[in-house]
Scaffold this active site. Structure first.
Site, PDB file in Angstrom:
ATOM      1  N   GLU A  60      67.050   1.942  76.428  1.00  0.00           N
ATOM      2  CA  GLU A  60      65.831   1.599  77.161  1.00  0.00           C
ATOM      3  C   GLU A  60      65.383   0.161  76.923  1.00  0.00           C
ATOM      4  O   GLU A  60      64.933  -0.516  77.847  1.00  0.00           O
ATOM      5  CB  GLU A  60      64.715   2.579  76.802  1.00  0.00           C
ATOM      6  N   HIS A 129      60.246  15.165  75.807  1.00  0.00           N
ATOM      7  CA  HIS A 129      60.400  15.222  77.257  1.00  0.00           C
ATOM      8  C   HIS A 129      59.100  15.584  77.975  1.00  0.00           C
ATOM      9  O   HIS A 129      59.121  15.846  79.173  1.00  0.00           O
ATOM     10  CB  HIS A 129      61.472  16.247  77.645  1.00  0.00           C
TER      11      HIS A 129
END
Length: 324
Positions: A60, A129
């Site tokens: 990321e 998540h």
């Protein structure tokens, strides 16, 4: 009009943005051949090629760092963070570089980077998540932060975000990806920084964004059965806030409840409560109340129904503000 899910509306919005400007790029983990884990970018690599829809490594920080370099060179990268909890390795690049470079360069550098983040819970996912990290980014000067809640706004907001010269964090409510609505393709939407009154009322104002807008609409409908008139505002823009729409509503109703999935402690609701208390002090009939997640890490999926704000918790807050 075309019936689209929220995910498909984002897809159509991205497609329109890429058609309009060859400098628009999409990059992220599995966004190309797979079409994204939620299929938001489905078919875009096939139609626009691997040079414009780029499958990146699982990194990321590298995704955002690369996007910053591309933006400096005139491109408009749209980065997907696959899940909300994965954004933190990229936080240094977003907060230290993306948010700061335009000011650091005295405006000479434009960084039109959109960071798309599926956010929130409600899908039975594993750890990392189901996060709601918006407060980290609304606290960061130099970023615009927005959140869509429905297919119509998803379609127009993503295009407006891509066209903007500002760096934008774009939150998408993952448990609403499958909600459907009639979308007029090609139609303009409300400006990106504007809040929207999605239900009118006179007794209480509910402020929400992202996944909680639908919950608040359901709560307002239930409250109406008890003779209570509840107004619901979809904030849409979290930074900056559209205080004009908010204060007009609260000055009229005299009561306000802020609802978000993120933990209440130091969440965006605290900033809203403070601003409303300052702006509407002489018109308020009760304190501004907040409904949100608990101050715990997001729980295992079997417990998330107890953690997430629901209709009953929103209605309880409505009862409490009306009791003053």
């Amino acid at each position: 009009m075309t019936v689209l899910t929220l995910a498909k509306a984002l897809n159509e919005g991205l497609r329109a943005a890429m058609d309009a400007d060859p400098k628009v790029l999409i990059m992220g983990e599995d966004v190309g051949k797979l079409g994204g884990v939620f299929r938001v970018t489905d078919g875009l690599q096939k139609d626009f090629g691997e040079d414009r829809v780029i499958d990146t490594p699982l990194a990321e920080s590298g995704i955002i760092g690369t996007a910053i370099g591309l933006a400096i060179r005139g491109y408009r990268p749209v980065c997907e963070i696959q899940f909300d909890g994965f954004v933190f390795p990229a936080a240094d690049q977003i907060i230290t570089q993306l948010a700061k470079m335009p000011l650091r360069s005295l405006g000479k550098l434009k960084l039109p980077v959109v960071v798309r983040i599926p956010c929130g819970g409600g899908i039975g996912a594993v750890e990392h998540h189901s996060e709601s990290p918006e407060a980290y980014f609304t606290h960061t000067a130099g970023l615009r932060v927005v959140a869509c809640s429905n297919p119509v706004d998803a379609y127009t907001m993503i295009q407006d975000a891509v066209r903007s010269d500002d760096p934008i964090v774009f939150f998408e409510p993952k448990r609403r990806y499958w909600d459907k609505a009639d979308v007029e393709l090609g139609a303009p939407g409300l400006p990106l920084g504007k809040a929207k009154v999605v239900r009118t009322g006179n007794d209480v104002t509910l402020l929400a964004y992202g996944p909680m807008v639908k919950t608040c609409l359901e709560s307002a409908a239930a409250a109406e059965e008890d003779g209570r008139s509840v107004e619901v505002i979809d904030l849409r823009s979290l930074s900056p806030l559209d205080m004009g729409v908010i204060t007009e509503s609260v000055n009229r109703t005299g009561r306000c409840v802020v609802v978000h999935e993120a933990p209440v402690f130091t969440g965006l609701g605290g900033e809203l409560a403070a601003r409303i208390s300052e702006a509407c002090f002489f018109r308020l009939e009760s304190p501004v109340l907040r409904v949100g997640g608990f101050s715990t890490p997001y729980p295992p999926s079997r417990l998330e129904d107890h953690y997430l704000p629901d209709l009953d918790r929103v209605l309880d807050a409505v009862d409490r503000v009306l009791a003053y």
